[in-house]
Enzyme design. Structure first.
Site, PDB file in Angstrom:
ATOM      1  N   LYS A 151       3.036  13.964  -9.230  1.00  0.00           N
ATOM      2  CA  LYS A 151       2.938  14.329  -7.918  1.00  0.00           C
ATOM      3  C   LYS A 151       4.169  14.675  -7.480  1.00  0.00           C
ATOM      4  O   LYS A 151       5.168  14.388  -8.032  1.00  0.00           O
ATOM      5  CB  LYS A 151       2.152  13.556  -6.815  1.00  0.00           C
ATOM      6  CG  LYS A 151       2.948  12.151  -6.624  1.00  0.00           C
ATOM      7  CD  LYS A 151       2.115  11.258  -5.295  1.00  0.00           C
ATOM      8  CE  LYS A 151       3.370  10.356  -4.717  1.00  0.00           C
ATOM      9  NZ  LYS A 151       2.722   9.645  -3.671  1.00  0.00           N
ATOM     10  N   GLY A 211      -3.414  10.985 -10.978  1.00  0.00           N
ATOM     11  CA  GLY A 211      -2.452  10.141 -11.944  1.00  0.00           C
ATOM     12  C   GLY A 211      -1.550   9.119 -11.452  1.00  0.00           C
ATOM     13  O   GLY A 211      -1.904   8.572 -10.360  1.00  0.00           O
ATOM     14  N   CYS A 243      -0.815   3.873 -10.115  1.00  0.00           N
ATOM     15  CA  CYS A 243      -1.876   2.895  -9.455  1.00  0.00           C
ATOM     16  C   CYS A 243      -3.088   3.270  -9.723  1.00  0.00           C
ATOM     17  O   CYS A 243      -3.959   2.372 -10.237  1.00  0.00           O
ATOM     18  CB  CYS A 243      -1.595   2.957  -8.102  1.00  0.00           C
ATOM     19  SG  CYS A 243       0.115   2.171  -7.551  1.00  0.00           S
ATOM     20  N   LYS A 258      -4.741   2.968 -13.272  1.00  0.00           N
ATOM     21  CA  LYS A 258      -4.547   1.489 -13.709  1.00  0.00           C
ATOM     22  C   LYS A 258      -5.459   0.371 -13.067  1.00  0.00           C
ATOM     23  O   LYS A 258      -6.253  -0.448 -13.440  1.00  0.00           O
ATOM     24  CB  LYS A 258      -3.094   1.060 -13.403  1.00  0.00           C
ATOM     25  CG  LYS A 258      -2.666  -0.335 -13.421  1.00  0.00           C
ATOM     26  CD  LYS A 258      -1.155  -0.707 -13.475  1.00  0.00           C
ATOM     27  CE  LYS A 258      -0.843  -0.722 -12.114  1.00  0.00           C
ATOM     28  NZ  LYS A 258      -0.863  -1.759 -11.353  1.00  0.00           N
ATOM     29  N   PHE A 308       0.738  -1.155   0.002  1.00  0.00           N
ATOM     30  CA  PHE A 308      -0.057  -0.113   0.106  1.00  0.00           C
ATOM     31  C   PHE A 308       0.716   1.019  -0.086  1.00  0.00           C
ATOM     32  O   PHE A 308       0.534   2.452   0.462  1.00  0.00           O
ATOM     33  CB  PHE A 308      -0.826  -0.058   1.210  1.00  0.00           C
ATOM     34  CG  PHE A 308      -1.989  -1.134   1.229  1.00  0.00           C
ATOM     35  CD1 PHE A 308      -3.211  -1.060   0.627  1.00  0.00           C
ATOM     36  CD2 PHE A 308      -1.637  -2.375   1.899  1.00  0.00           C
ATOM     37  CE1 PHE A 308      -4.026  -1.933   0.426  1.00  0.00           C
ATOM     38  CE2 PHE A 308      -2.492  -3.433   1.752  1.00  0.00           C
ATOM     39  CZ  PHE A 308      -3.773  -3.345   0.878  1.00  0.00           C
ATOM     40  N   ALA A 352      -8.812  18.786  -4.417  1.00  0.00           N
ATOM     41  CA  ALA A 352      -9.471  19.063  -5.558  1.00  0.00           C
ATOM     42  C   ALA A 352      -8.322  19.424  -6.423  1.00  0.00           C
ATOM     43  O   ALA A 352      -7.245  19.958  -6.089  1.00  0.00           O
ATOM     44  CB  ALA A 352     -10.681  19.897  -5.819  1.00  0.00           C
TER      45      ALA A 352
END
Ligand code: UDX
Length: 431
Positions: free
Chosen positions: A320, A257, A260, A263, A152, A252
């Protein structure tokens, strides 16, 4: 314990290094020789906070090594973690080719009883498939068990996320597999949650799709805020005090993107379709995200009738901050569009520029050394990643540097009033 980890991407390498760091004896396998030789020199092939330091520390202690020689490594392995990629197929399903190749190689080479643990993100039922491939291809009379152990970790924080995970999910079908995984994770001192393999496989997709849904939901509320005169930042703040909702993942923006969310939402949707069930919330999540990525460029297109010959600054390329990963980054399609429309695009990213250049080289895309160079004389600026260095740009700098201070902020970095006071034509999300 002696542990073998196959695949040295974000999942495999981070897992291997963290296993070594808590005291296990780890061998990392990859088919990519260049990658292996880089790691043997103590260099991390991916940019990830603390990873290289831990690679070097554990190599010095003799607890981690890297090799392409899977045949010899599998021979006497006691536990093998599979951490290879499961990229997206054109139809949205997960591509299990690499997982299957590795399963076959394991079967053909093991000479001892062994536990195979699937750490890659795989659709429900894959552990059973792995078990079957292994059993069908075994060359020696050995006992093999297969367990699921989804990861995770979030990129940029992967080492911390693995060492201090909120929980470790293990999907097992036998007490012996459970015992071995408990032993492996004991030194981490984390809550371990055991369940059957199919449930463990589902937990990963359910978590990622839920987080993606949360983002798409906030993006839709933001779009409505804009129409009805509310401010999404204030709304999110108001929502965050309700601990049933939680304060995280309420930002927001230009859409999610990464390797993970896009997909995994598609793979879960595909799994549902294949099983005759319509997963409406996940479908909507995907649809909203696709629209959201185009939102700012559509707005800009309305303001500028044409981008032909315009200098457009783009701040942030990575999907990010704190990663050089460009997978599914909103910057890609938006930059391609600008280039197609005849714009000269001056990009800036603290670390993802080289990756971008390698993948999308075009003479109309320039790579600035700093934000100032990108912004100088620009007709418009798009912000796609909220790097600290980009957040540090003062509103007055846009006014001073740009020939036309028009800023399209996909990450709501600035206070709208401050931007207005500085004479900037400022567009953001949901405000
Ligand atoms: C995610 C999950 O967080 C992680 O648990 C899982 O194992 C892998 O997928 P990652 O893709 O590294 O990790 O990044 P994350 O920080 O979750 O962000 C994903 C995307 O969502 C980014 O594009 C980010 O900009 C976007 N996002 C995140 C938002 O738009 N708003 C938010 O509030 C949070």
């Amino acid at each position: 314990m002696d542990i073998v980890v196959t695949g040295t991407g974000y999942v495999g390498l981070v897992a291997g290094v963290c296993f070594a760091d808590v005291g296990h004896n780890v061998t990392c396998i990859d088919v990519n020789e260049a990658r292996i030789s880089l790691m043997q020199k103590g260099i991390s092939p991916i940019y990830e906070k603390d990873l290289q330091e831990l690679m070097q520390k554990n190599a010095e202690k003799g607890r981690i090594r890297y090799t392409t020689d899977y045949a010899n490594t599998y021979k006497n392995a006691e536990v093998i973690f599979i951490g290879v990629g499961t990229p997206e197929n054109p139809d949205g399903s997960a591509n299990l080719e690499y997982v299957e190749i590795v399963s076959k190689q394991i079967a053909e080479n093991i000479e001892n009883d062994c536990l195979v643990v699937v750490k890659s993100t795989v659709p429900v039922g894959t552990n059973e498939r792995v078990e079957k491939i292994i059993k069908d291809n075994l060359k020696n009379n050995v006992k093999v068990e297969v367990a699921s152990n989804p990861e995770f970790l979030a990129q940029g924080n992967a080492v911390h996320d693995m060492l201090h995970a909120k929980r470790v999910i293990i999907g097992i079908e036998s007490k012996s597999a459970e015992k071995k995984l408990n032993e492996i994770y004991k030194p981490f001192n984390l809550p371990i949650v055991s369940m059957n393999r199919r449930s463990a496989e589902m937990v990963k997709y359910a978590c990622n799709s839920f987080l993606a849904l949360k983002i798409s939901y906030m993006n839709e509320i933001a779009n409505l805020c804009k129409i009805v005169g509310a401010d999404i930042e204030e709304v999110a703040k108001g929502m965050s005090y309700d601990d049933r909702i939680g304060a995280k993942f309420l930002n927001a923006g230009i859409g999610y993107g990464g390797s993970c969310f896009p997909k995994d939402t598609k793979a879960l949707n595909y799994l549902a379709e294949q099983n005759g069930y319509e997963l409406k919330t996940v479908k909507a999540t995907i649809e909203v995200n696709e629209e959201q990525r185009k939102r700012l460029i559509k707005k800009a297109k309305k303001c500028f009738k044409s981008f032909e010959g315009k200098k457009i600054a783009v701040l942030g390329l990575a999907f990010k901050p704190e990663t050089d990963d460009l997978r599914e980054a909103p910057s890609i399609d938006n930059i391609k569009y600008l280039v197609n429309q005849g714009a000269n695009v001056y990009t800036y990213d603290p670390i993802a520029s080289n990756n971008f250049k390698e993948k999308y080289d075009d003479e109309k895309i320039m790579y600035a050394k700093n934000p100032t160079e990108a912004l100088k004389d620009a007709d418009a600026c798009f912000i796609f990643t909220e790097w600290n260095e980009i957040k540090d740009i003062k509103p007055e700098q846009y006014k001073e540097l740009m020939s036309n201070p028009s800023v399209f902020d996909g990450r709501n970095i600035y206070d709208i009033n401050e931007m207005k006071e500085n004479g900037i034509d400022y567009h953001s999300i949901g405000r």
